[in-house]
Design an enzyme around this catalytic site. Structure first.
Site, PDB file in Angstrom:
ATOM      1  N   GLU B  80       0.841  -1.197   0.000  1.00  0.00           N
ATOM      2  CA  GLU B  80       0.000   0.000   0.000  1.00  0.00           C
ATOM      3  C   GLU B  80       0.872   1.242   0.000  1.00  0.00           C
ATOM      4  OE1 GLU B  80      -2.022  -1.233   3.890  1.00  0.00           O
ATOM      5  OE2 GLU B  80      -1.780   0.917   4.140  1.00  0.00           O
ATOM      6  N   CYS B 112      -3.187  -4.744   3.912  1.00  0.00           N
ATOM      7  CA  CYS B 112      -2.060  -5.562   4.397  1.00  0.00           C
ATOM      8  C   CYS B 112      -2.060  -6.988   3.864  1.00  0.00           C
ATOM      9  CB  CYS B 112      -2.067  -5.590   5.918  1.00  0.00           C
ATOM     10  SG  CYS B 112      -1.837  -3.966   6.665  1.00  0.00           S
ATOM     11  N   HIS B 236      -1.972 -12.125  10.542  1.00  0.00           N
ATOM     12  CA  HIS B 236      -1.574 -10.727  10.340  1.00  0.00           C
ATOM     13  C   HIS B 236      -1.452 -10.068  11.711  1.00  0.00           C
ATOM     14  CE1 HIS B 236      -0.965  -6.792   8.923  1.00  0.00           C
ATOM     15  NE2 HIS B 236      -2.095  -6.327   9.441  1.00  0.00           N
TER      16      HIS B 236
END
Lengths: 131, 348
Positions: B80, B112, B236
């Site tokens: 990103e 992400c 994550h």
């Protein structure tokens, strides 16, 4: 460093990957690339040679008063590196927790060298870090 | 079946401690450290960006795999913080690893989780023999608005994975994958905006936890595997706390999570986070170990993977640069002023 798209594109190989040349006739290595071998002249038979990207500091200096393009980078260290294969190459030394000295072992890394104004190109280039 | 053939990571040298950021904003460092389970984060040098990090990780992945990069048929870079709005990071990577020109390439963005989205795309291409090898990368120099809670975690790093279909070259087999996706406005950055915005506490239950837990449960259901079947689990990790809370809700132990949880020592590397965790676990896995990986990308979605280390993992281990060595060696601690300078927050 040239800022045109064409000249940047032509030199990507040698800027990203330390691609020089080798005279197949006398085995002399060159970086940057040469078309004609200094030893062989008209007998030159050149081919591309990719160097490993490891070597040691031959000499270095710290730049405190930089060219305008590197204003935000100063102070930074520029060194002459003797590549393991022999040729000498000039390169920036990136940040490190190790002190740079003559003889310091270094390895090639990939970094931004020059960022043109807001809407321009980003020029990537090899630099070196203490190994 | 799709196989992981090799991997490599990169984390910048610079670090800033929670104490230093908290000092500037007169906040409680101990409170932040306890609340977010983070001690310090990586900071990119002034001459690093998502492309340079992707290239360093990609070069290590090529060395680890032992393949000829000219046989790579696809490169996807998830980020990103791509340096260009228009001009692919993936082509910079392909040139820098000498992959040649007979390949397809694209940049991906899904907050992400774009790196794991790339992994799924390559699984299909490798399984169908459309390509021999493909490379997916998650790489970011993430942004956190000064004074925002994100500033304590938003860091820089990346990981590259080479996917193929030849079991003989494999270090791990991707047994299966599922995804859970919804339109959830938890975190976003508009075109041209310097920093992302987020929904505060809304980023928790309806976003991170809903997607990570749903995707992981779907994977358990599809594969018939249970939490106890996995030696390692990687989620994550936007901070050091969320993945451990999600793990507990799924019946996974802190022990299963420990080796893949890097955020406490490097921060949230965004697109790199779950892939860096997977790489850290592969550094230790032995043949037969099963690994659970569930990514999360705001907006929102999760990709969940069941992976099993193969016999080939030991043979290639000697030529990998270990994640923890890269994280621990050469760290340079900086203060907030140097942090601002590196992030272009102040200029000459």
């Amino acid at each position: 460093m040239e800022r045109s798209s064409a000249s940047m594109w032509r030199k990507l190989n040698s800027r990203y990957n330390l691609v020089g040349t080798e005279c197949e006739n006398c085995k002399t290595l060159y970086f940057p690339s040469r078309i004609v071998c200094k030893n062989c002249g008209r007998q030159t038979k050149m081919r591309d040679k990719t160097f490993k990207g490891t070597g040691e500091v031959y000499s270095f200096t710290k730049i405190h008063v930089p060219a305008e393009a590197f204003r935000e980078d100063a102070p930074y260290t520029v060194a002459v590196i003797r590549l393991d294969e022999g040729p000498m190459v000039e390169g920036h030394i990136v940040e490190s927790d190790k002190e740079v000295k003559i003889g310091t072992k270094v390895r090639q890394v990939f970094r931004k060298m020059l960022v043109e104004e807001e809407e321009g190109l980003i020029h990537y280039h090899f630099k070196f870090e203490p190994a | 079946m799709a196989e992981i053939i090799g991997y490599g990571v990169h984390v910048p040298h610079y670090r800033i401690k929670v104490e230093e950021i908290a000092r500037v904003w007169s906040e409680s460092a101990e409170g932040i450290k306890k609340g977010l389970n983070i001690r310090e984060k990586s900071v990119p040098s002034h001459d690093e960006d998502a492309a340079t990090i992707a290239v360093e990780a990609a070069r290590r992945a090529v060395r680890h795999s032992g393949i000829d990069p000219k046989e790579i048929g696809a490169i996807y870079v998830g980020s990103e913080s791509h340096p260009y709005a228009v001009k692919p990071t993936a082509t910079i990577v392909s040139q820098a690893i000498s992959a040649g020109h007979k390949l397809t390439a694209a940049d991906l963005e899904f907050a992400c989780k774009a790196g794991t989205a790339g992994m799924q795309m390559l699984m299909g291409m490798a399984d169908s023999k459309m390509i021999k090898y493909g490379m997916t990368i998650g790489s970011d120099t993430s942004q956190g608005r000064p004074g925002d809670a994100l500033e304590y975690t938003a860091s820089a790093g990346g990981a590259a994975f080479i996917i193929g279909n030849d079991r003989k070259e494999s270090i791990a087999t991707i047994l299966d994958t599922v995804s859970f996706t919804s339109d959830t406005p938890d975190f976003w950055r508009r075109e041209g905006a310097d920093f992302p915005s987020h929904g505060g506490r809304f980023t928790g239950e309806p976003a991170y936890f809903r997607h990570v837990i749903s995707a992981t449960k779907m994977l358990f259901e599809k594969t018939g595997l249970a939490p106890k079947d996995f030696k390692y689990a990687v989620f994550h990790q936007p901070n050091g706390k969320f993945p451990l809370v999600a793990a507990k809700q799924l019946g996974l132990s802190d022990e299963q999570m420990r080796d893949g949880l890097l955020t406490p020592i490097i921060g949230n590397t965004y697109s790199g986070a779950s892939l860096l965790g997977l790489a850290a676990v592969l550094d230790k896995a032995v043949p037969g170990d099963k690994i659970l990986v569930t990514s999360f990308g705001s907006g929102a979605g999760s990709d969940s993977f069941a992976i099993e280390a193969t016999d080939g993992i030991e043979a290639k281990r000697a030529r990998s640069d270990k994640v923890l060595d890269i994280v621990d060696n050469g760290k340079i601690y900086i203060d907030y002023a140097m942090y601002l300078k590196n992030r272009k927050g102040i200029r000459k």
